[in-house]
Design an enzyme around this catalytic site. Structure first.
Site, short mmCIF file in Angstrom:
data_model
loop_
_atom_site.label_atom_id
_atom_site.label_comp_id
_atom_site.label_asym_id
_atom_site.label_seq_id
_atom_site.Cartn_x
_atom_site.Cartn_y
_atom_site.Cartn_z
N HIS A 147 -4.21 -2.17 -6.13
CA HIS A 147 -3.65 -0.87 -6.41
C HIS A 147 -4.82 0.08 -6.65
CE1 HIS A 147 0.24 -2.57 -6.85
NE2 HIS A 147 -0.07 -3.27 -7.93
N ASP A 166 0.81 -1.23 0.00
CA ASP A 166 0.00 0.00 0.00
C ASP A 166 0.84 1.27 0.00
OD1 ASP A 166 -2.39 -1.47 0.06
OD2 ASP A 166 -2.35 -1.58 2.24
P1 GDP Z 1 -0.25 0.08 -3.73
O1 GDP Z 1 -0.81 -1.24 -3.29
O2 GDP Z 1 1.19 0.24 -3.37
O3 GDP Z 1 -0.52 0.37 -5.16
O4 GDP Z 1 -0.98 1.19 -2.89
P2 GDP Z 1 -2.56 1.45 -2.75
O5 GDP Z 1 -3.09 1.84 -4.06
O6 GDP Z 1 -3.23 0.37 -2.02
O7 GDP Z 1 -2.56 2.65 -1.71
C1 GDP Z 1 -2.15 3.84 -2.01
C2 GDP Z 1 -3.28 4.81 -1.77
O8 GDP Z 1 -2.68 6.07 -1.70
C3 GDP Z 1 -4.28 4.90 -2.88
O9 GDP Z 1 -5.54 5.20 -2.33
C4 GDP Z 1 -3.76 6.05 -3.73
O10 GDP Z 1 -4.76 6.72 -4.46
C5 GDP Z 1 -3.18 6.93 -2.69
N1 GDP Z 1 -2.03 7.74 -3.06
C6 GDP Z 1 -0.96 7.39 -3.82
N2 GDP Z 1 -0.07 8.39 -3.85
C7 GDP Z 1 -0.59 9.38 -3.08
C8 GDP Z 1 -0.12 10.69 -2.70
O11 GDP Z 1 0.96 11.12 -3.03
N3 GDP Z 1 -0.95 11.41 -1.88
C9 GDP Z 1 -2.15 10.96 -1.46
N4 GDP Z 1 -2.88 11.74 -0.66
N5 GDP Z 1 -2.61 9.73 -1.78
C10 GDP Z 1 -1.84 8.98 -2.59
#
Ligand code: GDP
Length: 424
Positions: free
Chosen positions: A40, A12
């Protein structure tokens, strides 16, 4: 050229956004491990999507999205994920599924549920997607490869052979209904029809793409600390989360992987049980979780509330090191603008001694965090495009982390959207 995008922590970290962003300059995006047990979150011109099995390249017309041989392939899930994209206006993606990928069987999901039920309070907090039983069977050599769906005689014989064993477990260990050979065989024939349009020798496809100097992106799931070898065993996932495994799970030479982008979150969060040294609780945690919004609250697949903590430089330095990170994308920094002070865990105290080296799980359980406190920047940083325009204390935080993790931070994500990125 092969690039990998992988996580340094517990998952995440925001890999989906970075992959979606870098997908634009890639010809092929490959999932090489895991299954539909993590997700994701991607926000782009088509809307907001939670992808679980498909690679994040599916939003581009020019990319081929590959489900590699290392993935736990849930065929009905794959088809419904493709359908849900098309229903929301995304152009039909180019998808290839490795003929060597193995199939998540209906009983893998059942065994995942039954085992968690049997363990009760001692359960692993599995997502119950069948991933652990799937990989167990793969290495016990009773898994089903996609290619085997196309040989009916072999398939029938194998279904009979494998169900004999599964039914003994169902009856005597779990006291659950037995499975029928005919039903399972029929299900697998349905799976064959569903997956047939996508099946290919994807290792060969990638090999040829590399000859033509195409750009390949390997998309990791979860992060270093969930790796079965180098993570917080046994509270880990069942396939390797490391970039190195990309070579195996996609079928490419290890020396082709030139760039390993480690995605690191500006604070810590984890879903599920397991050691988490810099975890915070109570109001402090609730506030961070709430501020995190989508990034903070719930895991994309599980919907479980995330555990929160301060940035853990010990775990992240180790996380980057085991990934072989060549660069770091630091994400979700915008969320921290409300804090007066930001504690960063720079060491673990274990039996009275402070270490910066990430230990084995048995020692980790005894570790207490050693914090260094940095001043906050107390403002909104979303919308900022240039590094120099970030508040001084924000840059101090980034540069402090960069020194601690010993890897260059080349990208800073200050919002969930594709274009909210500061390159250094
Ligand atoms: P992954 O499994 O590594 O792809 O991560 P996830 O998608 O589960 O979690 C990342 C969350 O953070 C998602 O809801 C994204 O939309 C959000 N996100 C990613 N980058 C940023 C950022 O720079 N700022 C904010 N506020 N949210 C972000």
């Amino acid at each position: 050229m092969v690039r990998a995008i992988v996580g340094a922590n517990w998952g995440d970290e925001g890999k989906g956004k970075i992959t979606d962003m870098l997908g634009e300059s890639s010809d092929v995006v490959v999932r090489f491990q895991g299954g539909s047990n993590a997700g994701h979150t991607i926000i782009n011109k088509y809307g907001k999507f939670a992808l679980h099995l498909l690679p994040s390249g599916v939003f581009y017309n020019h990319t081929t999205s590959i489900i590699g041989n290392g993935v736990a392939l849930n065929i009905p899930y794959l088809c419904s994920e493709i359908e849900s994209l098309i229903n929301r206006g995304v152009p039909k993606p180019n998808i290839l599924v490795s003929d060597r990928a193995q199939i998540v069987m209906p009983y893998h999901i059942l065994f995942d549920e039954y085992e968690e039920e049997r363990l009760g309070k001692k359960s692993f907090g599995s997502t119950k997607s069948g991933i652990a039983p799937f990989y167990s069977d793969k290495y016990a050599k009773i898994g089903f490869q996609v290619s085997e769906l196309f040989d009916e005689a072999l398939l029938k014989e194998k279904v009979e052979r494998v169900l004999e064993q599964k039914n003994i477990l169902l009856e005597h260990m779990y006291h659950k209904p037995k499975l029928s050979v005919d039903d399972l065989y029929q299900t697998l024939l349905d799976y064959r029809n569903m997956v047939a349009p996508y099946v290919a020798d994807t290792a060969l496809f990638i090999h040829n793409a590399l000859k033509e100097e195409k750009t390949i992106l390997l998309e990791g799931q979860l992060g270093t600390l969930k790796d079965p070898d180098f993570g917080i065993y046994p509270m880990v996932t069942s396939s390797s989360t490391l970039a190195a495994y990309g070579a195996i799970g996609a079928g490419i030479s290890p020396y082709e992987i030139k760039d390993i982008i480690c995605v690191v979150k500006a604070y810590s969060s984890a879903v599920g049980a397991g050691e988490f040294v810099s975890e915070i609780f109570g109001d402090e945690a609730d506030e961070l979780r709430k501020r995190g919004g989508d990034a903070g609250e719930f895991g994309a697949t599980t919907g479980r509330p995330r555990r929160m903590g301060w940035f853990d430089a010990v775990a992240t330095r180790y996380g980057c090191c085991m990934q072989g990170a060549t660069e770091v994308a630091l994400t979700v920094l915008d969320v921290l603008g409300y804090l007066d002070e930001l504690p960063v865990c720079v060491g673990y105290e274990i039996d009275g001694k402070v270490t910066k080296d990430f230990p084995v799980t048995a020692k980790l359980a005894k570790a207490k965090p050693v914090y260094e406190i940095l001043p906050g920047w107390k403002c909104e940083i979303r919308g900022i495009k240039n590094y120099a325009d970030l508040p001084e204390n924000c840059r101090r935080y980034i540069e402090f982390i960069e020194r601690e993790i010993e890897t260059p931070i080349t990208m800073i994500s200050n919002g969930p959207a594709r274009e909210e990125i500061i390159r250094r």
